[in-house]
Motif scaffolding. Sequence first.
Motif, PDB file in Angstrom:
ATOM      1  N   CYS A  57       0.818  -1.223   0.000  1.00 20.37           N
ATOM      2  CA  CYS A  57       0.000   0.000   0.000  1.00 20.37           C
ATOM      3  C   CYS A  57       0.846   1.264   0.000  1.00 20.37           C
ATOM      4  N   ARG A  58       2.142   1.091   0.229  1.00 22.09           N
ATOM      5  CA  ARG A  58       3.099   2.206   0.254  1.00 22.09           C
ATOM      6  C   ARG A  58       2.780   3.234   1.339  1.00 22.09           C
ATOM      7  N   ARG A  59       2.182   2.757   2.413  1.00 20.71           N
ATOM      8  CA  ARG A  59       1.985   3.604   3.590  1.00 20.71           C
ATOM      9  C   ARG A  59       1.720   2.718   4.805  1.00 20.71           C
ATOM     10  N   LYS A  60       2.021   3.285   5.942  1.00 16.77           N
ATOM     11  CA  LYS A  60       1.906   2.552   7.193  1.00 16.77           C
ATOM     12  C   LYS A  60       0.448   2.552   7.666  1.00 16.77           C
ATOM     13  N   PRO A  61      -0.041   1.400   8.122  1.00 15.42           N
ATOM     14  CA  PRO A  61      -1.383   1.397   8.705  1.00 15.42           C
ATOM     15  C   PRO A  61      -1.406   2.264   9.967  1.00 15.42           C
ATOM     16  N   ARG A  62      -2.494   2.978  10.176  1.00 12.15           N
ATOM     17  CA  ARG A  62      -2.623   3.795  11.383  1.00 12.15           C
ATOM     18  C   ARG A  62      -3.030   2.956  12.578  1.00 12.15           C
ATOM     19  N   ALA A  63      -3.931   1.998  12.348  1.00  9.15           N
ATOM     20  CA  ALA A  63      -4.442   1.165  13.434  1.00  9.15           C
ATOM     21  C   ALA A  63      -4.703  -0.242  12.920  1.00  9.15           C
ATOM     22  N   ILE A  64      -4.599  -1.192  13.841  1.00  8.41           N
ATOM     23  CA  ILE A  64      -4.822  -2.597  13.518  1.00  8.41           C
ATOM     24  C   ILE A  64      -5.666  -3.207  14.616  1.00  8.41           C
ATOM     25  N   SER A  65      -6.691  -3.949  14.219  1.00 12.69           N
ATOM     26  CA  SER A  65      -7.415  -4.745  15.199  1.00 12.69           C
ATOM     27  C   SER A  65      -7.281  -6.206  14.773  1.00 12.69           C
ATOM     28  N   ALA A  66      -7.019  -7.059  15.755  1.00 12.34           N
ATOM     29  CA  ALA A  66      -6.822  -8.480  15.471  1.00 12.34           C
ATOM     30  C   ALA A  66      -7.299  -9.288  16.662  1.00 12.34           C
ATOM     31  N   ASP A  67      -7.595 -10.552  16.413  1.00 16.73           N
ATOM     32  CA  ASP A  67      -8.123 -11.378  17.487  1.00 16.73           C
ATOM     33  C   ASP A  67      -7.020 -11.893  18.412  1.00 16.73           C
ATOM     34  N   ALA A  68      -7.415 -12.666  19.386  1.00 16.21           N
ATOM     35  CA  ALA A  68      -6.509 -13.116  20.446  1.00 16.21           C
ATOM     36  C   ALA A  68      -5.331 -13.937  19.929  1.00 16.21           C
ATOM     37  N   GLY A  69      -5.509 -14.621  18.821  1.00 17.15           N
ATOM     38  CA  GLY A  69      -4.425 -15.432  18.286  1.00 17.15           C
ATOM     39  C   GLY A  69      -3.199 -14.631  17.876  1.00 17.15           C
ATOM     40  N   PHE A  70      -3.376 -13.348  17.601  1.00 18.89           N
ATOM     41  CA  PHE A  70      -2.271 -12.494  17.176  1.00 18.89           C
ATOM     42  C   PHE A  70      -1.627 -11.732  18.331  1.00 18.89           C
ATOM     43  N   CYS A  71      -2.237 -11.758  19.507  1.00 20.05           N
ATOM     44  CA  CYS A  71      -1.768 -10.926  20.613  1.00 20.05           C
ATOM     45  C   CYS A  71      -0.719 -11.630  21.468  1.00 20.05           C
ATOM     46  N   ASN A  72       0.450 -11.063  21.514  1.00 19.63           N
ATOM     47  CA  ASN A  72       1.482 -11.459  22.467  1.00 19.63           C
ATOM     48  C   ASN A  72       2.403 -10.256  22.680  1.00 19.63           C
ATOM     49  N   GLU A  73       3.291 -10.371  23.636  1.00 17.94           N
ATOM     50  CA  GLU A  73       4.171  -9.252  23.986  1.00 17.94           C
ATOM     51  C   GLU A  73       5.011  -8.779  22.802  1.00 17.94           C
ATOM     52  N   ASP A  74       5.555  -9.726  22.041  1.00 14.55           N
ATOM     53  CA  ASP A  74       6.411  -9.368  20.904  1.00 14.55           C
ATOM     54  C   ASP A  74       5.645  -8.585  19.846  1.00 14.55           C
ATOM     55  N   ASN A  75       4.415  -9.013  19.539  1.00 17.09           N
ATOM     56  CA  ASN A  75       3.625  -8.311  18.527  1.00 17.09           C
ATOM     57  C   ASN A  75       3.216  -6.921  18.997  1.00 17.09           C
TER      58      ASN A  75
END
Length: 181
Positions: A57-75
Amino acid sequence: TDPDSRILKTREGFVQGYNGQIAVDGHRQVIVAQRLTTNAADYAGLVPLVDQAQRLCRRKPRAISADAGFCNEDNLAALAERGIQGYLMPGRARHGRAGDTGARRIAPGSRMAAMDAKLRRAGRRSRYRLRKQVVEPVFGQIKAARGFRQFLLRGYAKVRHEWALVCTVHNLAKLLIARTA
């Protein structure tokens, strides 16, 4: 029958297959990044999806929403490092309970604890809830409207290309609808 596929745990039990992941634009439900893995766990896919979306997209996303499977300290740290607002559920939410982490233990003072507090503060107004209106309908359209329930090819490389083709077909349909509207 596919030696490259793996046994994946799903809500319905176990299935031998692949894990298709997508990043979707919130405005038009166009897939801006996709990937296929042989791992049922989603957490390793967040940074590659974000990087691919930013590159394409040649630009940085402003915000991201994702479910629990993607959530950890590193991410959460990777999103903070990139200056992207994250709305990732730290645990499996029970139906109708915003900010519920389920059985997952969260260390006090951690990034996950801060995310949990952020989602609890927002309650029903949380941007996390947009995930259900942006990403989940795309999976529904791919599965129900287009009838895509299983891969027809065998072998990781071929299936990866098949998943990319499915995502491209979805995007072409969205662009056609936008053009005729």
